[in-house]
Structures are given as structure tokens and as C-alpha cells.
Design an enzyme around this catalytic site. Structure first.
Site, PDB file in Angstrom:
ATOM      1  CE1 TYR A  63      -3.209  -2.810   0.207  1.00 36.47           C
ATOM      2  CE2 TYR A  63      -3.485  -2.438   2.255  1.00 36.47           C
ATOM      3  CZ  TYR A  63      -4.001  -2.868   1.412  1.00 36.47           C
ATOM      4  OH  TYR A  63      -4.907  -3.835   1.823  1.00 36.47           O
ATOM      5  CG  PHE A  73     -13.019  -4.602  -2.316  1.00 39.29           C
ATOM      6  CD1 PHE A  73     -12.753  -3.211  -2.207  1.00 39.29           C
ATOM      7  CD2 PHE A  73     -12.216  -4.378  -3.644  1.00 39.29           C
ATOM      8  CE1 PHE A  73     -10.762  -2.657  -2.077  1.00 39.29           C
ATOM      9  CE2 PHE A  73     -11.528  -4.593  -4.079  1.00 39.29           C
ATOM     10  CZ  PHE A  73     -10.706  -3.062  -3.096  1.00 39.29           C
ATOM     11  N   GLY A 121     -15.366   5.065 -11.817  1.00 39.06           N
ATOM     12  CA  GLY A 121     -16.229   6.272 -11.695  1.00 39.06           C
ATOM     13  C   GLY A 121     -16.937   5.192 -11.898  1.00 39.06           C
ATOM     14  N   GLY A 122     -17.470   3.491 -12.502  1.00 39.96           N
ATOM     15  CA  GLY A 122     -18.394   2.994 -12.211  1.00 39.96           C
ATOM     16  C   GLY A 122     -18.474   2.417 -11.059  1.00 39.96           C
TER      17      GLY A 122
END
Length: 313
Positions: A72, A222, A239-240
Site C-alpha cells: 500500500y 470491499f 467511476g462505475g
């Protein structure tokens, strides 16, 4: 309208209850640090001082389980270094979970380690975090987001040897199926499974139940991001997002004076006492909302409505 009082007061991670990670007990609401430095598609990294303050606020709210990884990072930010800077000396109750197996090259491309390379990844996390021994290390199976087949024995066996050597306290495994979990359990104790899972991402329902039967923590990642514009890596991260069930989620959220993300987190925690949550954010308001979601209690009727989303149509 029923409004949960704990959503309108100072939130506490203890409201969600606790579960075990080996010989450690943690609040079921934790913090996923992936977004702490900023995401690869962000135009610039997050403000360093703001990230340090966010971590310290998480601890103030009772978060005692942080999920991170050496991979990360952005060119000018390392999440592990931010954690080390913000939280040392670490609170005695804090459990830091890391991942190895997957890694990133200097140019940011993902790659997968051979078994003989896992020690260097473990040692990298130890150095960055300023620890002598890692609390929990997950073997992250596969370099991408997609589930990969194959035996985990050689890789997991290498981590088991590092556990015997004292570099790791407990082992977990990530991005795997039931057969791979069973294979790992035959090599060494498994304290957690970390897979992609959420309200409208239910391919691991049976695996969640299997973990529960063995007393293994199931830690979804998630769990909320799929429904958030820009929340996921890749094309979806630009964006989706998944709009499945958003009307049902909004109805439940309105009844509790909550946000849709809080409802999704609460549903995840309702899947079992052994299910933990590690929602990630770089925003203080979202952090406090995520922690408050641990106190949101859904009725049987609301759970039935939400559970029906996955089978509708």
C-alpha cells in the site's frame, strides 16, 4: 422512524462486539488502511498530517484492528510508515494485520512472490511498522482481484516456518476458496480469511459459514466499495459502481437515520459473530460513520429485505 441512538452520539468500535484473532481479541469494527495514502488513480496523495490525525482518531474511537500491507504505497507515501509514525508506541491492545504474497514493483505493477521470497516481504513489513513480530499475516493468494485456483501449500508452508521462527504470531489467508482454506488448515492454524464479500457480492456465503463452524474470523474487503463511485480499482474505480439493491438499502437507511454505507456494513456484521469489518477511508467523517455502523441493529424484516437483494430477479 427509528433512529439508533448510537448513530447520534460519539461512536465506539466496541458497539459491534468482539471476536478472536488467535490469542488476541479485537472489536469487530476495524480499519482498512489501503486508502490512507491515497489511491493510484488519485491526482495527488492525501495530506500527510491529515492521515496521521485520522489514524489517531480511529484509536480514540476504539479501533484496535488495522489491516495494512507493505504494497500500500504511492511514490511519496507509504501506509505502513504512516501507521508507524502516527501510532508508536503502539497501544497494547492494537492488532496490526498485514498481507504478503502479492507485491508491487518499483513502478507500481503487481507481482506475486515465490515461497522463498515471502521472508523478505515479512521482514519489509516488520521494518516499516517498527515491530519485532507481526501480529497476523495473511497469505494474499494471486496478484490480481480475481480468484485463482491452485495449491497454497508451498506458500502457506513457508509462512508457517516463519511463524515457528518467531517473525509472525498468527496466520491468515486471503482471496481463496474452501478447498484452499482446508489445505491451509492442515498445515498450520488459520485465524482469519480475508475475501471480497458484501451485500451484493455473495459468492462466498458458504465460505463465511464454513469459517464460522471452525471459529475462524471472516474479514471481508470491499464490503462497501462496490456501491461507491470510484471505490474499486480498475475500470470500476474510475467511476462505475454497482447499483443493485440501492432502493432497498436506502429504505432501511432512512428508517434508522443512517447512510447506505452504514447499512451495508451493518448487514455484513449481521452475517455472524465471527465476521469482522475493515472499512477503509481517508475522511474523518466517513471514519466516524463506519465505526458507528457497528452499533446499527437491523430487524429480522430488514435483514430479510436485504438478503432478498442477492436472489431477486
Amino acid at each position: 422512524m427509528t433512529i439508533d441512538s448510537n448513530l447520534n452520539s460519539t461512536p465506539s468500535a466496541a458497539a459491534a462486539g468482539t471476536w478472536r484473532l488467535g490469542d488476541r481479541t479485537v472489536n469487530r469494527i476495524g480499519y482498512g488502511a489501503m486508502r490512507l495514502a491515497g489511491m493510484p488513480w488519485d491526482e495527488r496523495p492525501r495530506d500527510r498530517a491529515g492521515s496521521v490525525a485520522l489514524l489517531r482518531r480511529a484509536i480514540e474511537l476504539g479501533v484496535d484492528h488495522i489491516d495494512t500491507a507493505a504494497f500500500y504505497f504511492l511514490p511519496t507515501r507509504s501506509v505502513n510508515e504512516l501507521i508507524s509514525t502516527a501510532l508508536q508506541p503502539y497501544p497494547d491492545e492494537l492488532v496490526i494485520t498485514t498481507k504478503v504474497g502479492a507485491g508491487r514493483s518499483r513502478d507500481g505493477a503487481f507481482e506475486y512472490a515465490r515461497p522463498d521470497q515471502l521472508r523478505s516481504q515479512v521482514e519489509e513489513n516488520i521494518r516499516q511498522l517498527g515491530l519485532d513480530c507481526l501480529d497476523v499475516v495473511n497469505l494474499r493468494w494471486g496478484a490480481g482481484l480475481e480468484r485463482e485456483a491452485g495449491s497454497v501449500a508451498e506458500h502457506f508452508g513457508a509462512l508457517a516456518e516463519l511463524r515457528e521462527a518467531g517473525l509472525i504470531r498468527h496466520l491468515g489467508i486471503s482471496n481463496i476458496g474452501a478447498e484452499q482454506l482446508t489445505e491451509a488448515m492442515e498445515i498450520a492454524p488459520v485465524v482469519c480469511v480475508q475475501n471480497r464479500y458484501g451485500l451484493t457480492d455473495r459468492q462466498d456465503d458458504a465460505l463465511v459459514d464454513l469459517c464460522g463452524r471452525h471459529g475462524i474470523a471472516f474479514v471481508p474487503f470491499f464490503a462497501v466499495a462496490a456501491a461507491v463511485p470510484g471505490g474499486l480499482p480498475g475500470a470500476a474505480g474510475n467511476g462505475g459502481h454497482d447499483t443493485t439493491g440501492e432502493n432497498e438499502v436506502a429504505k432501511v437507511a432512512a428508517a434508522h437515520g443512517a447512510t447506505p454505507a452504514q447499512v451495508r456494513l451493518a448487514w455484513t456484521l449481521h452475517r455472524g459473530d465471527h465476521v469482522l469489518a475493515i472499512p477503509g477511508t481517508g475522511d474523518r467523517t466517513h471514519l466516524e460513520e463506519n465505526v458507528a455502523a457497528g452499533g446499527l441493529r437491523l430487524s429480522e424484516e430488514e435483514l430479510a429485505l436485504l438478503n432478498g437483494i442477492a436472489t431477486a430477479g
